[in-house]
Design a protein around this motif. Structure first.
Motif, mmCIF file in Angstrom:
data_model
loop_
_atom_site.group_PDB
_atom_site.id
_atom_site.type_symbol
_atom_site.label_atom_id
_atom_site.label_comp_id
_atom_site.label_asym_id
_atom_site.label_seq_id
_atom_site.Cartn_x
_atom_site.Cartn_y
_atom_site.Cartn_z
ATOM 1 N N ALA A 192 0.827 -1.215 0.000
ATOM 2 C CA ALA A 192 0.000 0.000 0.000
ATOM 3 C C ALA A 192 0.859 1.262 0.000
ATOM 4 O O ALA A 192 0.470 2.286 -0.574
ATOM 5 C CB ALA A 192 -0.927 -0.012 1.213
ATOM 6 N N VAL A 217 -1.665 4.172 4.451
ATOM 7 C CA VAL A 217 -1.108 2.880 4.853
ATOM 8 C C VAL A 217 -1.688 2.451 6.206
ATOM 9 O O VAL A 217 -1.999 1.266 6.419
ATOM 10 C CB VAL A 217 0.435 2.947 4.917
ATOM 11 C CG1 VAL A 217 1.014 1.644 5.453
ATOM 12 C CG2 VAL A 217 1.013 3.247 3.536
ATOM 13 N N ILE A 224 -5.008 0.884 5.773
ATOM 14 C CA ILE A 224 -4.889 -0.493 5.296
ATOM 15 C C ILE A 224 -4.501 -1.423 6.454
ATOM 16 O O ILE A 224 -4.999 -2.538 6.570
ATOM 17 C CB ILE A 224 -3.842 -0.593 4.165
ATOM 18 C CG1 ILE A 224 -4.254 0.271 2.969
ATOM 19 C CG2 ILE A 224 -3.630 -2.041 3.734
ATOM 20 C CD1 ILE A 224 -5.559 -0.135 2.314
ATOM 21 N N ALA A 245 -3.233 -4.831 -5.682
ATOM 22 C CA ALA A 245 -2.401 -3.738 -5.167
ATOM 23 C C ALA A 245 -0.983 -3.830 -5.722
ATOM 24 O O ALA A 245 -0.391 -2.821 -6.131
ATOM 25 C CB ALA A 245 -2.377 -3.775 -3.646
#
Length: 207
Positions: A96, A113, A116, A140
């Motif tokens: 990410a 981030v 995530i 991703a």
């Protein structure tokens, strides 16, 4: 990357890992986890992913082999069956960072981030012996590689992106809709050569 970015990323990876491992083997297999477990155990004992009926189970075949390797290493348990998903979920946090930095300033990228790392839905997917976290991680990774190709103009990144997408498709066919992203760099920069390479990659993925 600046030192504070690296330090923050390491901290987020650690925090995300703790949440994903927390209580991992304390509840039984649920729903479609059992569907994945049956061919995995067959793979461990007989060398092929078969259902009890004898039908070959060909969905998410890469994950079945990872789960089988985990069962061989740690024994037959819910923890072992879910372990590959946890590792994939942790890797997604790192991926990410490379996706977000294409559009976001460093501070906002670290916030992305963090979302995530601590999003409950992604933590839940990482604690299931199902293919969904692998699908998200592949998409991703594919996206990050496309952005690296855009930045560096190295065809190796585009080839790696196509391979990653093909792996993602075997987790779920709907991943193919991400193929349109290969056209993004050429269209954004008005680069006919990049657009041509992207179109070839698009055809390879779709076919």
């Amino acid at each position: 990357a600046q030192i504070w970015e690296v330090s923050t990323l390491i901290a987020l990876l650690g925090g995300g890992a703790i949440l994903r491992f927390w209580g991992l083997g304390t509840w039984g297999l649920e729903g479609d986890e059992k569907t994945m477990a049956l061919p995995t155990i067959s793979l461990v004992h007989f060398g092929s992913p078969l259902m009890p009926s004898g039908m070959f189970y060909g969905r998410a075949i890469g994950q079945l082999y990872l789960m089988a390797a985990s069962v061989r290493a740690f024994g037959q348990s819910e923890w072992a069956l879910r372990f590959p998903s946890v590792v994939c979920g942790i890797a997604l946090i790192g991926i990410a960072y490379f996706v977000g930095r294409r559009f976001l300033a460093p501070a906002w990228n670290m916030a992305f981030v963090a979302s995530i790392a601590f999003l409950p839905a992604l933590i839940g997917d990482s604690q299931e012996a199902r293919m969904y976290i692998f699908l998200v991680a592949c998409l991703a990774g594919y996206t990050a590689l496309i952005f690296e190709w855009e930045r560096s103009d190295r065809l190796g990144y585009l080839v790696a992106a196509v391979v990653t997408m093909l792996v993602g498709i075997q987790f779920h066919t709907l991943a193919v809709f991400g193929a349109f992203l290969v056209l993004f760099p050429g269209m954004l920069h008005g680069d006919l050569r990049k657009l041509r390479h992207g179109a070839i990659a698009f055809l390879v993925i779709v076919c």
